[in-house]
Design a protein around this motif. Structure first.
Motif, PDB file in Angstrom:
ATOM      1  N   LEU A  57     -39.145 109.686  -4.989  1.00  0.00           N
ATOM      2  CA  LEU A  57     -38.705 110.844  -4.212  1.00  0.00           C
ATOM      3  C   LEU A  57     -37.256 111.195  -4.533  1.00  0.00           C
ATOM      4  CD1 LEU A  57     -39.321 112.929  -2.014  1.00  0.00           C
ATOM      5  CD2 LEU A  57     -38.573 111.235  -0.319  1.00  0.00           C
ATOM      6  N   ILE A  58     -36.406 110.184  -4.680  1.00  0.00           N
ATOM      7  CA  ILE A  58     -35.008 110.433  -5.052  1.00  0.00           C
ATOM      8  C   ILE A  58     -34.928 111.077  -6.426  1.00  0.00           C
ATOM      9  CG2 ILE A  58     -32.817 109.308  -5.614  1.00  0.00           C
ATOM     10  CD1 ILE A  58     -33.501 107.211  -3.468  1.00  0.00           C
ATOM     11  N   THR A  61     -36.269 114.690  -6.366  1.00  0.00           N
ATOM     12  CA  THR A  61     -35.335 115.554  -5.628  1.00  0.00           C
ATOM     13  C   THR A  61     -34.140 115.907  -6.492  1.00  0.00           C
ATOM     14  OG1 THR A  61     -36.002 114.569  -3.510  1.00  0.00           O
ATOM     15  CG2 THR A  61     -33.893 115.737  -3.573  1.00  0.00           C
ATOM     16  N   CYS A  64     -35.281 118.447  -9.089  1.00  0.00           N
ATOM     17  CA  CYS A  64     -35.470 119.774  -8.494  1.00  0.00           C
ATOM     18  C   CYS A  64     -34.124 120.453  -8.210  1.00  0.00           C
ATOM     19  CB  CYS A  64     -36.287 119.666  -7.209  1.00  0.00           C
ATOM     20  SG  CYS A  64     -38.024 119.259  -7.468  1.00  0.00           S
ATOM     21  N   VAL A  65     -33.183 119.693  -7.658  1.00  0.00           N
ATOM     22  CA  VAL A  65     -31.857 120.268  -7.377  1.00  0.00           C
ATOM     23  C   VAL A  65     -31.184 120.706  -8.668  1.00  0.00           C
ATOM     24  CG1 VAL A  65     -29.530 119.722  -6.544  1.00  0.00           C
ATOM     25  CG2 VAL A  65     -31.528 118.997  -5.233  1.00  0.00           C
TER      26      VAL A  65
END
Length: 295
Positions: A57-58, A61, A64-65
């Motif tokens: 998930l990290i 994320t 995506c950022v």
């Protein structure tokens, strides 16, 4: 017919008394209304899976950022008003190498953490207790291989237990008698799998009709039950309590009504339950004529 179903449900409740074995057991592994995230992990496998999920998930994320920021920067920096004359080049070797190599590095990094978790699940250790689980339309059958007895497990509220998939006062009464509340409707079964805490449990999983899937989220286990095949999963529960699961493979019209209930108890409580269960279920699969002849 209705009276017959009610009588069968009462009989099932009475004959499953040895399987209750949950005095003061906390309900640990169950869905919680309005909450997100995982159930509390009760095994090493579940902790590993949840840690891996948090790591990925990290990573996703951050990706995506980065991509959103890059798109935003390109929109602002290279729009028609700010950059009326676009560049005419078609290749950029360093960037092309970067967008090939960086994803490879990320995937190798993820694989370095995920493959050990996968191997730990698939490498079945030596069992302290072996249980064969068979998926049926729409209930589960359990056989304690080493102890030589078996039983079927129905959702409390199924027709076989005197219900009709509806939370009626009669079904709620059955839940309370079995040690549950109305909140456990669609989760609790008339007879639960009982295992001792801290012991390695190996489940031999198969299906009798169509593909089912034996899943307990708090244990981090999920295995398809395929007719004609025998698959395995294992877990070692670290915390006493009651844990719920569900069939996780679409298996017909009543797929939603074949839950799983596992009770993890102390070793002393397990031995006491085992004695009663052997007496209650050892002859359950033997034809009546043979049972009479053997007495």
């Amino acid at each position: 017919m209705k009276n017959a179903l009610m009588l069968s449900g009462l009989f099932a409740a009475l004959t499953s008394l040895p399987a209750h074995a949950q005095e003061a057991l906390e309900i640990v592994g169950k869905p919680t209304q309005g909450k997100m995230g995982f159930q509390p992990p009760a095994t090493e496998l579940a902790r590993d899976l949840q840690s891996l999920d948090h790591l990925i998930l990290i990573i996703i994320t951050a990706i995506c950022v980065f991509v959103i920021a890059l798109i935003g920067w390109i929109i602002l920096r290279y729009n028609r008003r700010v950059n009326p004359t676009p560049a005419s080049f078609t290749h950029n070797t360093p960037i092309e190498i970067a967008w090939t190599v960086v994803p490879i590095i990320i995937l190798v990094f993820i694989g370095a953490f995920s493959l050990p978790v996968l191997f730990k699940q698939q490498e079945i250790p030596e069992a302290d207790i072996t249980i064969k689980v068979t998926g049926y339309q729409w209930y589960w059958g359990y056989e304690y291989v080493d102890a030589g007895f078996a039983f079927d497990s129905y959702m409390i509220g199924q027709p076989a237990t005197g219900g009709n998939y509806v939370l009626t006062p009669e079904v709620e009464e059955s839940l309370v008698e079995a040690g549950y509340s109305r909140d456990e409707f669609l989760l609790a079964t008339d007879t639960a799998v009982v295992v001792p805490v801290g012991k390695t449990i190996v489940m031999n999983v198969t299906g009798a009709d169509v593909i089912h899937s034996w899943t307990v989220p708090a244990f981090g286990v999920k295995q398809d039950a395929v007719p004609g095949r025998l698959a395995q999963l294992w877990f070692k529960a670290e915390r006493e309590g009651i844990y719920f699961g569900q069939c996780s493979e679409l298996c017909g019209k009543d797929h939603a009504y074949m839950p799983i209930t596992v009770k993890v108890v102390s070793e002393a409580a397990y031995e006491e339950w085992l004695k009663g269960a052997i007496e209650e279920y050892a002859d359950a699969g033997t034809p009546k004529s043979f049972q009479v002849a053997s007495k």
